[in-house]
Design a protein around this motif. Sequence first.
Motif, mmCIF file in Angstrom:
data_model
loop_
_atom_site.group_PDB
_atom_site.id
_atom_site.type_symbol
_atom_site.label_atom_id
_atom_site.label_comp_id
_atom_site.label_asym_id
_atom_site.label_seq_id
_atom_site.Cartn_x
_atom_site.Cartn_y
_atom_site.Cartn_z
ATOM 1 N N VAL A 88 0.836 -1.207 0.000
ATOM 2 C CA VAL A 88 0.000 0.000 0.000
ATOM 3 C C VAL A 88 0.864 1.247 0.000
ATOM 4 O O VAL A 88 0.637 2.201 -0.729
ATOM 5 N N ALA A 122 0.761 3.564 -3.285
ATOM 6 C CA ALA A 122 -0.001 4.791 -3.109
ATOM 7 C C ALA A 122 0.781 5.996 -3.574
ATOM 8 O O ALA A 122 0.253 6.894 -4.222
ATOM 9 N N SER A 150 0.828 6.104 -7.484
ATOM 10 C CA SER A 150 -0.411 6.041 -8.248
ATOM 11 C C SER A 150 -1.471 7.018 -7.793
ATOM 12 O O SER A 150 -2.543 7.073 -8.382
ATOM 13 N N THR A 151 -1.211 7.807 -6.741
ATOM 14 C CA THR A 151 -2.235 8.699 -6.241
ATOM 15 C C THR A 151 -2.693 9.679 -7.302
ATOM 16 O O THR A 151 -3.888 9.854 -7.538
ATOM 17 N N GLY A 192 -7.514 2.872 -7.748
ATOM 18 C CA GLY A 192 -7.753 2.568 -6.348
ATOM 19 C C GLY A 192 -6.452 2.694 -5.592
ATOM 20 O O GLY A 192 -5.411 3.016 -6.171
ATOM 21 N N VAL A 193 -6.498 2.478 -4.286
ATOM 22 C CA VAL A 193 -5.255 2.508 -3.499
ATOM 23 C C VAL A 193 -4.279 1.487 -4.044
ATOM 24 O O VAL A 193 -3.073 1.724 -4.144
ATOM 25 N N LEU A 194 -4.812 0.311 -4.435
ATOM 26 C CA LEU A 194 -4.031 -0.698 -5.134
ATOM 27 C C LEU A 194 -4.649 -0.853 -6.513
ATOM 28 O O LEU A 194 -5.559 -1.663 -6.714
#
Length: 349
Positions: free
Chosen positions: A35, A39, A42-43, A119-121
């Motif tokens: 995570v 994160a 990819s945020t 998504g977060v992942l």
Amino acid sequence: MTIRLRRPTLGPESGSAAARPLGRRARAAVLAAAVVLLAGGSTGYALHAAHRPNRQQGAADASFTLAGPALYFRDPATGRVAHQPAGSGPGGARTSGGPVCDRFYAAGGNALCLRAEPGVLPKTYAIVLDQRLREVRRTTVPGIPTRARVSVSGNMLSWTVFATGDSYATTGFSTRTAVLDLRTGYLVKSLEEIPLTINGARYHSPDVNYWGATFAHDDDRFYATVSTKGRTYLVEGHMTDWSARALRENAECPSLSPDNTRIAFKKKVSDDPAAPWRLYVLDLRTMRETPLAETRGVDDQAAWTDDGTVAYALPGADGRASDIWTVPADGTGTPRMVVAGGSSPVMVG
């Protein structure tokens, strides 16, 4: 008789550390680390994707099919695939209504659509489409879509996702490249398992990454980029004997010409993160490289529109996400914009 040096697997090798079950605490630690890593990279991507068109309405219109000659591409304004007549410029009649994709490629009556689910992942759907652009197979992989290719026959498909990070210009990224053989349905989840030779010796390192595979006419030989220890290599691989060897350094995102004699690639020419690469073409017989007339930094896997021309995307004017340009493959001429607002170009028919 073909002897396989090492058979690609559909998952972790039996008996490997990756195959051994983890305890509850170990699994929790791995998930937490994933995570944190993903994160950060990819945020921004996830926030941008949240404003995209409805991903659930992703199928192509019934009238939108693979039919050429036409240049197909992704329209960043809608997220859908569109096409325009071959040879037309930015004012060419654009036909919309294709599937929603973040990366797209087509050949031999089949197409590959990579669709991101943020998504977060984040995860990616690798969707195989037939000539009518109807879904025939779907694979879900973790990561952010970045490269897609289909062999001339339409039998071999390859895709690359970012597992961590979101740019080839950074050092903290990890990729995963898969290969799907539609003749057998066999999926190689990661090319990282293939035995690799560099400078004549077998090479082993935990930081090896592959991306941007491109296939020859025989559906066996392929070319791809390998990165390790801060260097990139152009590698030639073979599916039948499951092997790969480095041909040269400093070559990324290869694209094999229709006549299978040359490779278009991006070469690092600067430490400027805004424009580190320039497009080149490599003659596979002489290993002589030719810089193309496009002098701007291109972060794309170029696509050959014919034996003498390559197409690629660049950041667009007037706030557009990207435009598609072409340039002669022999180093002459000047770049020409062919699509105002587009990416993932591929010539069909």
